[in-house]
Design a protein around this motif. Structure first.
Motif, PDB file in Angstrom:
ATOM      1  N   SER A 313      -0.314  11.218   2.121  1.00  0.00           N
ATOM      2  CA  SER A 313       0.421  12.489   2.153  1.00  0.00           C
ATOM      3  C   SER A 313       1.677  12.391   3.011  1.00  0.00           C
ATOM      4  O   SER A 313       2.673  13.062   2.736  1.00  0.00           O
ATOM      5  N   LEU A 314       1.655  11.540   4.069  1.00  0.00           N
ATOM      6  CA  LEU A 314       2.840  11.378   4.920  1.00  0.00           C
ATOM      7  C   LEU A 314       3.933  10.569   4.216  1.00  0.00           C
ATOM      8  O   LEU A 314       5.129  10.829   4.404  1.00  0.00           O
ATOM      9  N   TYR A 315       3.531   9.580   3.437  1.00  0.00           N
ATOM     10  CA  TYR A 315       4.482   8.728   2.723  1.00  0.00           C
ATOM     11  C   TYR A 315       4.156   8.788   1.225  1.00  0.00           C
ATOM     12  O   TYR A 315       3.599   7.835   0.649  1.00  0.00           O
ATOM     13  N   PRO A 316       4.479   9.888   0.577  1.00  0.00           N
ATOM     14  CA  PRO A 316       4.100  10.047  -0.838  1.00  0.00           C
ATOM     15  C   PRO A 316       4.759   9.045  -1.765  1.00  0.00           C
ATOM     16  O   PRO A 316       4.251   8.786  -2.861  1.00  0.00           O
ATOM     17  N   GLU A 317       5.897   8.476  -1.325  1.00  0.00           N
ATOM     18  CA  GLU A 317       6.586   7.513  -2.177  1.00  0.00           C
ATOM     19  C   GLU A 317       5.975   6.114  -2.082  1.00  0.00           C
ATOM     20  O   GLU A 317       6.376   5.215  -2.827  1.00  0.00           O
ATOM     21  N   ARG A 318       5.031   5.930  -1.143  1.00  0.00           N
ATOM     22  CA  ARG A 318       4.367   4.637  -0.986  1.00  0.00           C
ATOM     23  C   ARG A 318       2.974   4.701  -1.614  1.00  0.00           C
ATOM     24  O   ARG A 318       2.346   5.752  -1.680  1.00  0.00           O
ATOM     25  N   MET A 319       2.460   3.551  -2.041  1.00  0.00           N
ATOM     26  CA  MET A 319       1.127   3.468  -2.616  1.00  0.00           C
ATOM     27  C   MET A 319       0.217   2.721  -1.622  1.00  0.00           C
ATOM     28  O   MET A 319       0.415   1.541  -1.348  1.00  0.00           O
ATOM     29  N   PHE A 320      -0.763   3.452  -1.072  1.00  0.00           N
ATOM     30  CA  PHE A 320      -1.695   2.880  -0.100  1.00  0.00           C
ATOM     31  C   PHE A 320      -3.005   2.538  -0.801  1.00  0.00           C
ATOM     32  O   PHE A 320      -3.630   3.400  -1.430  1.00  0.00           O
ATOM     33  N   LYS A 352       6.358   2.887   7.156  1.00  0.00           N
ATOM     34  CA  LYS A 352       7.800   3.044   7.430  1.00  0.00           C
ATOM     35  C   LYS A 352       8.627   1.960   6.755  1.00  0.00           C
ATOM     36  O   LYS A 352       9.733   2.221   6.280  1.00  0.00           O
ATOM     37  N   TRP A 353       8.097   0.719   6.706  1.00  0.00           N
ATOM     38  CA  TRP A 353       8.909  -0.411   6.266  1.00  0.00           C
ATOM     39  C   TRP A 353       8.580  -0.895   4.863  1.00  0.00           C
ATOM     40  O   TRP A 353       9.307  -1.729   4.322  1.00  0.00           O
ATOM     41  N   ALA A 354       7.525  -0.413   4.251  1.00  0.00           N
ATOM     42  CA  ALA A 354       7.192  -0.873   2.898  1.00  0.00           C
ATOM     43  C   ALA A 354       8.173  -0.319   1.881  1.00  0.00           C
ATOM     44  O   ALA A 354       8.747   0.759   2.052  1.00  0.00           O
ATOM     45  N   SER A 355       8.357  -1.063   0.802  1.00  0.00           N
ATOM     46  CA  SER A 355       9.186  -0.579  -0.307  1.00  0.00           C
ATOM     47  C   SER A 355       8.358   0.319  -1.222  1.00  0.00           C
ATOM     48  O   SER A 355       8.759   1.458  -1.523  1.00  0.00           O
ATOM     49  N   ARG A 356       7.206  -0.174  -1.641  1.00  0.00           N
ATOM     50  CA  ARG A 356       6.361   0.622  -2.524  1.00  0.00           C
ATOM     51  C   ARG A 356       4.872   0.523  -2.187  1.00  0.00           C
ATOM     52  O   ARG A 356       4.141   1.478  -2.376  1.00  0.00           O
ATOM     53  N   ARG A 357       4.435  -0.630  -1.679  1.00  0.00           N
ATOM     54  CA  ARG A 357       3.000  -0.871  -1.570  1.00  0.00           C
ATOM     55  C   ARG A 357       2.575  -1.203  -0.147  1.00  0.00           C
ATOM     56  O   ARG A 357       3.271  -1.917   0.576  1.00  0.00           O
TER      57      ARG A 357
END
Length: 444
Positions: A313-320, A352-357
């Motif tokens: 939820s904090l980084y919705p553009e990233r896939m955890f 913070k530093w990931a592009s997507r994943r």
């Protein structure tokens, strides 16, 4: 009035040992009485049987007429026994006519046997012997007064009871001495705890039984943990005092000055205030570190899944993504907040530093917990990997932060005697590997 604390270990041990000793002594004494009487009965019964066999042998080998044989038997048994009863060819002869009627029913029964006959206070032990003499069937009863023997046995039994009572008192006294001596380390421990409370000593040191080694070691670890928390608290206050004094003084000077606050100065003030807030937040996070002696457990599956959902939820553009092998051992001896801090700091940095994943893997074995987090960001140059975790170090200014998260992570890992490793990730960014021991002693 003597006060007895029924909850005390001394009272319980003495009560149990005294009860066991009383039970053993009483059981032994009762068994002694039973076995002694049975032994005497068997001994007299065997003697009566031998003498009955001897009398029958004399009758069978004799050539005298029946009256002479009866007289011979009568004279012999009047010397050696209290009574006899002999039935032969329908005639009954007895050494004591008073018992003849009482013992008459025994003559009608079949089989040789040792019998007990009681009349009033008198107890007679009788052996019945069937035989043949000159073509006739006969029955011989040989008896002896068992009452006198029982009286002697009772006297002996009570003498043994008196000796057993003396042994019981001696056993209870020895139990008291043994219990008091065995509990001496506990009294020493209580005294040393009082000295600890009064500030007269810093650690427990006593020659304790093996059963108390773990307790003494754990108490000393608690003492070390308290000292460490006090030292960390003082260091935090010193760090805050040193870190906040200069920026607060600068902000105060600007606010008290007469110069107008333009946009440039306003941004500088805001930056200083944000730095103060970050410093306060970091020190508060350090102060919440519990360490391995907190006695709390973390649930790996539940806590890690909750953190992954929060960062999604904090980084919705990233896939955890989360993988773990903790199902067989979900509970680990790491304080829950410390576990969340360790995983949260690394996930936040990766987010913070990931592009997507961002990929998080948690493996739990019998002795270690291994946390591996990969991201697909730009990564860190090889020459800068060793600087990660240094207090206040920021290798890239393009993301917000103050370089304090990884230094807090390093302190957390050190508190659990673990270690961390930074390297290039297969995803292209940074891989952080953290290994925490779950067995054996952890450093304080």
């Amino acid at each position: 009035m003597l006060h007895i604390d029924r909850r005390s270990l001394r009272f319980r041990l003495l009560a149990w040992l005294g009860g066991v000793a009383l039970f053993v002594v009483m059981t032994t004494w009762l068994l002694h009485g039973i076995l002694l009487q049975n032994l005497a009965r068997d001994f007299l019964g065997e003697r009566l049987q031998r003498e009955a066999d001897h009398a029958v042998t004399q009758l069978e080998q004799g050539e005298a007429a029946m009256p002479a044989a009866l007289d011979s038997v009568s004279r012999g048994y009047q010397v050696f026994h209290h009574l006899y009863v002999l039935r032969l060819n329908g005639s009954v002869s007895a050494s004591n006519p008073q018992w003849q009627q009482q013992l008459a029913p025994l003559l009608e029964e079949n089989g040789d046997a040792l019998l007990d006959v009681k009349q009033g206070d008198q107890h007679l032990l009788v052996y019945r012997r069937h035989f043949e003499w000159q073509g006739s069937n006969g029955v011989l009863l040989v008896g002896e007064d068992f009452s006198q023997v029982e009286a002697g046995l009772a006297t002996l039994h009570w003498w043994v009871g008196g000796i057993a009572a003396g042994l019981l008192v001696m056993l209870i006294t020895l139990n008291m001495l043994a219990v008091n001596r065995s509990l001496t380390p506990l009294w020493q421990l209580r005294g040393q705890l009082a000295e600890l409370q009064a500030g007269e000593r810093e650690r427990l040191s006593l020659t304790a039984p093996a059963e108390l080694d773990a307790l003494v070691a754990q108490l000393n670890r608690f003492m070390d943990d308290i000292d460490l928390r006090l030292q960390r608290s003082r260091e935090s206050f010193a760090n805050l005092s040193h870190a906040l004094k200069t920026p607060l003084a600068a902000v105060t000077q600007v606010l008290r000055g007469n110069r107008p606050i333009d946009e440039n100065r306003r941004q500088k003030l805001l930056s200083r205030i944000e730095a103060i807030n970050a410093q306060l937040d970091a020190e508060l996070r350090r102060s919440r570190i519990a360490g391995p002696n907190a006695g709390r457990m973390a649930n790996v599956t539940r806590d890690s899944s909750r953190l992954i959902e929060m960062f999604r939820s904090l980084y919705p553009e990233r896939m955890f993504n989360l993988t773990h092998s903790a199902h067989e051992k979900d509970q680990v001896p790491i304080e829950a907040h410390d576990f969340s801090e360790i995983v949260g700091i690394v996930l936040d940095n990766a987010g913070k530093w990931a592009s997507r994943r961002v990929h998080c893997d948690i493996a739990v074995s019998a002795t270690t917990l291994t946390l591996t987090i990969d991201d697909d960001g730009l990564g860190v140059a090889e020459e800068d990997l060793s600087r990660l975790g240094e207090r206040g170090t920021r290798l890239d200014e393009r993301r917000p932060g103050y370089g304090l998260g990884l230094s807090i992570l390093a302190q957390l890992i050190a508190r659990y005697s673990g270690h961390s490793h930074f390297e290039r990730s297969p995803l292209g960014g940074l891989r952080v590997t953290i290994i925490l021991p779950l067995a054996g002693e952890m450093a304080n």
